[in-house]
Write an enzyme that holds these catalytic residues in place. Structure first.
Site, PDB file in Angstrom:
ATOM      1  N   LYS A  39       0.889  -1.181   0.000  1.00 27.95           N
ATOM      2  CA  LYS A  39       0.000   0.000   0.000  1.00 27.95           C
ATOM      3  C   LYS A  39       0.917   1.218   0.000  1.00 27.95           C
ATOM      4  CE  LYS A  39      -2.064   3.151   1.814  1.00 27.95           C
ATOM      5  NZ  LYS A  39      -1.852   4.557   1.354  1.00 27.95           N
TER       6      LYS A  39
ATOM      7  N   CYS B 261      13.474  10.088   7.572  1.00 34.28           N
ATOM      8  CA  CYS B 261      13.170   9.789   8.973  1.00 34.28           C
ATOM      9  C   CYS B 261      14.396   9.976   9.863  1.00 34.28           C
ATOM     10  CB  CYS B 261      12.660   8.369   9.092  1.00 34.28           C
ATOM     11  SG  CYS B 261      13.751   7.192   8.307  1.00 34.28           S
TER      12      CYS B 261
ATOM     13  N   GLY C 267       6.291   4.929   8.619  1.00 38.30           N
ATOM     14  CA  GLY C 267       5.501   6.160   8.605  1.00 38.30           C
ATOM     15  C   GLY C 267       5.550   6.835   9.949  1.00 38.30           C
ATOM     16  N   SER C 268       4.488   7.537  10.276  1.00 42.05           N
ATOM     17  CA  SER C 268       4.487   8.367  11.479  1.00 42.05           C
ATOM     18  C   SER C 268       4.153   7.556  12.736  1.00 42.05           C
ATOM     19  CB  SER C 268       3.462   9.487  11.315  1.00 42.05           C
ATOM     20  OG  SER C 268       2.187   8.921  11.150  1.00 42.05           O
TER      21      SER C 268
ATOM     22  N   GLU D  67       8.966  16.036  15.354  1.00 41.56           N
ATOM     23  CA  GLU D  67       9.517  15.799  14.031  1.00 41.56           C
ATOM     24  C   GLU D  67       8.854  16.763  13.054  1.00 41.56           C
ATOM     25  OE1 GLU D  67       8.418  12.182  11.933  1.00 41.56           O
ATOM     26  OE2 GLU D  67      10.522  11.930  11.396  1.00 41.56           O
TER      27      GLU D  67
ATOM     28  N   GLU E  37       8.756   1.202  11.482  1.00 40.45           N
ATOM     29  CA  GLU E  37       9.860   2.144  11.254  1.00 40.45           C
ATOM     30  C   GLU E  37       9.247   3.533  11.293  1.00 40.45           C
ATOM     31  OE1 GLU E  37      12.837   1.418  11.227  1.00 40.45           O
ATOM     32  OE2 GLU E  37      13.147  -0.564  10.382  1.00 40.45           O
TER      33      GLU E  37
HETATM   34  P1  NAP Z   1       1.896   8.323   7.597  1.00 41.86           P
HETATM   35  O1  NAP Z   1       0.927   9.404   7.459  1.00 41.86           O
HETATM   36  O2  NAP Z   1       1.952   7.590   8.872  1.00 41.86           O
HETATM   37  O3  NAP Z   1       1.594   7.334   6.392  1.00 41.86           O
HETATM   38  C1  NAP Z   1       2.370   6.201   6.096  1.00 41.86           C
HETATM   39  C2  NAP Z   1       1.520   5.192   5.360  1.00 41.86           C
HETATM   40  O4  NAP Z   1       0.472   4.714   6.212  1.00 41.86           O
HETATM   41  C3  NAP Z   1       0.813   5.768   4.126  1.00 41.86           C
HETATM   42  O5  NAP Z   1       0.772   4.775   3.135  1.00 41.86           O
HETATM   43  C4  NAP Z   1      -0.569   6.060   4.685  1.00 41.86           C
HETATM   44  O6  NAP Z   1      -1.565   6.156   3.688  1.00 41.86           O
HETATM   45  C5  NAP Z   1      -0.781   4.865   5.562  1.00 41.86           C
HETATM   46  N1  NAP Z   1      -1.828   5.032   6.574  1.00 41.86           N
HETATM   47  C6  NAP Z   1      -2.338   6.186   7.097  1.00 41.86           C
HETATM   48  N2  NAP Z   1      -3.287   5.918   8.024  1.00 41.86           N
HETATM   49  C7  NAP Z   1      -3.404   4.574   8.096  1.00 41.86           C
HETATM   50  C8  NAP Z   1      -4.198   3.675   8.867  1.00 41.86           C
HETATM   51  N3  NAP Z   1      -5.086   4.105   9.756  1.00 41.86           N
HETATM   52  N4  NAP Z   1      -4.030   2.357   8.681  1.00 41.86           N
HETATM   53  C9  NAP Z   1      -3.126   1.884   7.799  1.00 41.86           C
HETATM   54  N5  NAP Z   1      -2.362   2.675   7.030  1.00 41.86           N
HETATM   55  C10 NAP Z   1      -2.478   4.008   7.178  1.00 41.86           C
HETATM   56  O7  NAP Z   1       3.367   8.824   7.343  1.00 41.86           O
HETATM   57  P2  NAP Z   1       3.836   9.796   6.187  1.00 41.86           P
HETATM   58  O8  NAP Z   1       3.394  11.177   6.554  1.00 41.86           O
HETATM   59  O9  NAP Z   1       3.447   9.246   4.873  1.00 41.86           O
HETATM   60  O10 NAP Z   1       5.427   9.669   6.290  1.00 41.86           O
HETATM   61  C11 NAP Z   1       6.180  10.464   7.136  1.00 41.86           C
HETATM   62  C12 NAP Z   1       6.596   9.706   8.369  1.00 41.86           C
HETATM   63  O11 NAP Z   1       7.254   8.501   8.027  1.00 41.86           O
HETATM   64  C13 NAP Z   1       7.577  10.462   9.197  1.00 41.86           C
HETATM   65  O12 NAP Z   1       7.194  10.384  10.551  1.00 41.86           O
HETATM   66  C14 NAP Z   1       8.887   9.726   8.977  1.00 41.86           C
HETATM   67  O13 NAP Z   1       9.796   9.850  10.014  1.00 41.86           O
HETATM   68  C15 NAP Z   1       8.438   8.334   8.798  1.00 41.86           C
HETATM   69  N6  NAP Z   1       9.437   7.526   8.086  1.00 41.86           N
HETATM   70  C16 NAP Z   1      10.154   6.598   8.794  1.00 41.86           C
HETATM   71  C17 NAP Z   1      11.127   5.843   8.174  1.00 41.86           C
HETATM   72  C18 NAP Z   1      11.944   4.829   8.955  1.00 41.86           C
HETATM   73  O14 NAP Z   1      12.568   3.987   8.352  1.00 41.86           O
HETATM   74  N7  NAP Z   1      11.962   4.879  10.262  1.00 41.86           N
HETATM   75  C19 NAP Z   1      11.360   6.003   6.810  1.00 41.86           C
HETATM   76  C20 NAP Z   1      10.616   6.942   6.124  1.00 41.86           C
HETATM   77  C21 NAP Z   1       9.642   7.696   6.782  1.00 41.86           C
HETATM   78  P3  NAP Z   1      -1.909   7.612   3.108  1.00 41.86           P
HETATM   79  O15 NAP Z   1      -0.772   7.992   2.265  1.00 41.86           O
HETATM   80  O16 NAP Z   1      -3.143   7.447   2.323  1.00 41.86           O
HETATM   81  O17 NAP Z   1      -2.116   8.526   4.276  1.00 41.86           O
END
Ligand code: NAP
Ligand code: MG
Length: 498
Positions: free
Chosen positions: A175, A284, A228-229, A381, A250
């Protein structure tokens, strides 16, 4: 260069518009132009994908491991041959500079090469139980693995978890983030052309609250890898609880780059700048807190500012040093922090909105000094090109500030004193510590966070733990004299193990 845009779901080896027929638009953040409309996947689409992946699992897991490895090498070579095409598409979708996109796609190739070599080396152990037993473990694949990925490094985040999952004999449903689904879709062409069993690789585009939620709650998936977040990470844990699925999380970070007076200041300054402004701060492990020893604070910050002023901004495809943020929504969020920093009394030395652009979500390299640990720009962040400078005096204070965070993903240390570097590497609460170079490492280095930065580790051989389950088999070797049996069982049976 021309490339095809794929704008259908890829399920069970075929392209489909999805059951609802509804779509949503994907935007180029450099120009605000619409690039494509892709399916808004539904829970029914997710169910189709999981079932296709389940069917494929029956075939894929039974292939010779060496053959699976060869197939993964095939993916690496195809991607390598199409690197420019994938990099350009990633750039249009995310806004990142073309050079960075090329780097990320090359790293995808490396993930597949690395785990291709691992596919026939995933083995168990034998555990001594004496001459009358053979006690061994095998590491079996889990089944259908779910991969929910963010927008900051779209295909790279797919490949990081997909390559080990496939190497171990699992199949996958991806996804992608709603902002950046295009390269995960194009990647399906690679699997299709290489004659992978239909359903090994599936992609359902859509929204987190619909497709993502349905995938994380699906009873027939074997595991969830989420990047993600923190907030969504919590939702994933809750979803996984219902069917007791293992999760790898992650999540985010507020990683410190700690510069001591004894370091090579020119080098440290250029690493600090790379560590925060690469990918417009949307990594991240971005080094978003600069902890600087008081005695060199002024010259170091001067150097950082000088480097930061040289950063060119522009449309990703023109390969500037820095592109826009990923979306209008994210732009507002980052600008909200720039405002908050000023309201909280930090000193904005440079940056903020890049007003020279009429279109696109551009923020200039931003530096705040006079930041203290309780300010939101030091704690939360931002995921944008915003550096918060915090002074310290002495090692102890530096470690205290560095560890005063809910996050614990990465840390950079700049010093010429090897003992000090070792002490910091020991005392810092972070999953990834880099000395005198930021963003160093590679596919073999385990990556993941302490504290709220996540659960589990990706990359390296450790990642195989995420995609295998251990089966222990104990075989009693038959005895030639039946009389000896009773006494033997009494001696070795272990009722406590149950
Ligand atoms: P996000 O809003 O948490 O979204 C990540 C993914 O989860 C997207 O595909 C999102 O879909 C999906 N999602 C959202 N709500 C969901 C739910 N209730 N159930 C299942 N899936 C759901 O994060 P982001 O804003 O895209 O990315 C930024 C974050 O990612 C930052 O906090 C960053 O630090 C972190 N990150 C971490 C790493 C690591 O390796 N530690 C690497 C890269 C990024 P949608 O796109 O439709 O919202
Ligand atoms: Mg986009």
């Amino acid at each position: 260069m021309r490339f095809k845009l794929r704008d259908k779901l890829f399920i069970g080896g075929g392209w489909t518009p999805g059951r609802s027929g509804r779509t949503f638009e994907v935007v180029n953040p450099s120009t605000e132009e619409v690039l494509a409309a892709v399916p808004r996947g539904t829970p029914e689409d997710v169910d189709d994908a999981v079932r296709a992946a389940e069917t494929a699992f029956g075939i894929w897991r039974r292939l010779q491991p060496e053959g699976r490895g060869r197939s993964l090498y095939g993916v690496a070579r195809s991607l390598e041959a199409r690197l420019e095409e994938f990099a350009r598409l990633e750039t249009l979708d995310t806004g990142k500079p073309l050079g960075h996109a090329r780097g990320e796609i090359s790293s995808c190739v490396r993930y597949f090469d690395y785990y291709a070599g691992v596919a026939d080396k995933i083995h168990g152990e034998t555990i001594p139980l004496g001459p009358d037993y053979l006690n061994y473990t095998v590491r079996e694949p889990i089944g259908v693995t779910a991969h929910i990925v963010p927008w900051n490094a779209p295909l790279n985040m797919v490949c990081r978890s997909l390559a080990p999952a496939l190497a171990a004999g699992n199949t996958a449903v991806i996804k992608p983030a709603e902002q950046t689904p295009l390269t995960a879709l194009l990647f399906a062409e690679v699997f299709d052309a290489l004659d992978f069993p239909a359903g090994v690789y599936n992609v359902v585009t859509g929204f987190g609250a619909e497709a993502g939620k349905a995938l994380s709650e699906h009873p027939r998936i074997g595991s969830i890898t989420f990047t993600g977040s923190v907030e969504t990470g919590r939702a994933i844990i809750r979803a996984s609880a219902e069917h007791v699925k293992p999760v790898v999380l992650e999540l985010g970070g507020k990683s410190p780059q700690i510069v001591f007076a004894d370091s090579d200041l020119d080098r440290a300054a250029s690493e600090v700048v790379k560590g925060i402004y690469s990918n417009t701060g949307q990594y991240c492990d971005a080094g978003s807190r600069l902890l600087v020893e008081e005695s060199i604070s002024e010259p170091l910050v001067d150097k950082v500012v000088r480097h930061a002023r040289e950063i060119t901004l522009g449309q990703g495809i023109e390969n500037p040093d820095m592109g826009p943020l990923v979306s209008a929504e994210h732009f507002d969020r980052v600008m909200g922090y720039v405002e908050a920093g000023q309201n909280e009394g930090a000193n904005l030395i440079m940056g903020g909105r890049a007003s020279e652009f009429e279109k696109g979500y551009f923020v200039s390299p931003t530096v705040f000094d006079g930041v203290s640990s309780e300010m939101s720009i030091a704690r939360e962040e931002i995921f944008g090109p915003v550096l918060s400078v915090l002074p310290f005096s002495g090692e102890e204070e530096a470690a205290g500030i560095a560890n005063d965070s809910n996050y614990g993903l990465a840390a950079g240390i700049f010093t010429s004193d090897i003992d000090r570097a070792m002490r910091f590497a020991r005392d810092i609460q972070a999953g990834y510590v880099m000395v005198n170079e930021y963003f160093t490492g590679g596919p073999g280095s385990p990556f993941g966070g302490y504290k709220q930065s996540g659960i589990g580790r990706e990359r390296g051989l450790m990642a195989l733990q995420n995609y295998t389950q251990v089966k222990n088999v104990v075989i009693r070797v038959g005895r030639s004299s039946p009389g000896a049996d009773a006494e033997h069982i009494e001696r070795t049976a272990d009722p406590g193990a149950n």
